[in-house]
Design a protein around this motif. Sequence first.
Motif, PDB file in Angstrom:
ATOM      1  N   ARG A 187      12.401  -7.846   4.229  1.00  0.00           N
ATOM      2  CA  ARG A 187      12.149  -6.256   4.286  1.00  0.00           C
ATOM      3  C   ARG A 187      12.664  -5.515   3.267  1.00  0.00           C
ATOM      4  N   PRO A 188      12.194  -4.236   3.010  1.00  0.00           N
ATOM      5  CA  PRO A 188      12.625  -3.429   1.931  1.00  0.00           C
ATOM      6  C   PRO A 188      14.233  -3.092   2.189  1.00  0.00           C
ATOM      7  N   GLN A 189      14.979  -3.396   1.149  1.00  0.00           N
ATOM      8  CA  GLN A 189      16.420  -3.026   1.208  1.00  0.00           C
ATOM      9  C   GLN A 189      16.425  -1.544   0.421  1.00  0.00           C
ATOM     10  N   ARG A 190      17.520  -0.896   1.002  1.00  0.00           N
ATOM     11  CA  ARG A 190      17.863   0.549  -0.051  1.00  0.00           C
ATOM     12  C   ARG A 190      18.419  -0.137  -1.193  1.00  0.00           C
ATOM     13  N   ASP A 218       7.075  -9.612  -2.757  1.00  0.00           N
ATOM     14  CA  ASP A 218       7.990  -8.638  -2.457  1.00  0.00           C
ATOM     15  C   ASP A 218       7.864  -8.029  -1.052  1.00  0.00           C
ATOM     16  N   MET A 219       6.650  -8.487  -0.311  1.00  0.00           N
ATOM     17  CA  MET A 219       6.774  -7.941   1.058  1.00  0.00           C
ATOM     18  C   MET A 219       7.411  -9.078   2.125  1.00  0.00           C
TER      19      MET A 219
END
Lengths: 128, 161
Positions: free
Chosen positions: A117-120, A113-114
């Motif tokens: 980039r984390p998305q909203r 999951d890394m």
Amino acid sequence: MSPLQSVPLWLAIPVAFFVVLGSTLTLIGALGFARLQSFYDRLHAPTLATSWGTGGVMIASALMFSFIEGRAIVHEFAIGFCIVLTTPITLMMLGRAALERDRAEGSDALPLDMRTRPQRPDDPPAQD
Amino acid sequence: MIRLFPHPVLSLCLIFLWLMLTRFSLGYLILGTALSLVAGWAYSALHSAKPRIRRWQTIPRLAATLVLDIIRSNAAITRLLLTEGRNGRTSAFIQIPLQITSPNALAVLAIILTATPGTAWVEYGTDTGILTLHIFDASEADHYHRIVGQTYEPMLMEIFE
């Protein structure tokens, strides 16, 4: 008599304690830095030296020289202050650089999951 | 007055630092004041957003929490480093959603997390507000979620927002 010999025992004990504490922590941090395997783990080891490692030596030096000079000597705390303010910049830059490199390579060092980039969560997928 | 002292706190800190590094005398006070004025102008030319501190009363509480936390995590990390290879430690990435958005509050949080051994700031997305940390000891993940979300973040919000 040299200034060091005039230091009484009640002061010598805390000074020695803080010098030994600070330098031991710095040594352990350096050992950890050498022994740890992953880059991200290695980011943690030197923080021992920049927190209580510096702190211990700083307190000891301030106590000792304040006594010898007969006035409050607090120069050391300026050094500590600058170290505390500037280390995050270096560490964040190194951490970020490693992360972006690992992402670009799809490296195994990152959990799944890394790797992006984390998305909203409620956002539509990026358009670019 | 505001044009002369765009950053009064910064200028005062610099004067204090200057006097700390030299012996106190009138000459040094004047020289230090002049230098801190120039530094204040230079800083305001670079950085127009002025940090607004709303509640000074919270700062000592934040500092006390931080000092205790640094001592605690120094001890924990020292123990882990000395038993490295035998304690089954794993490290992990954790993601913490943050509510604070002010750059000054985030900068202070970055200083706090870096000064505390065991956490390394890896990434913060201004669009998502998600902070990614690398933690040295994965079994402490809940502790770090709690300490960032419930201890430091509310205090920083009180101070800056």
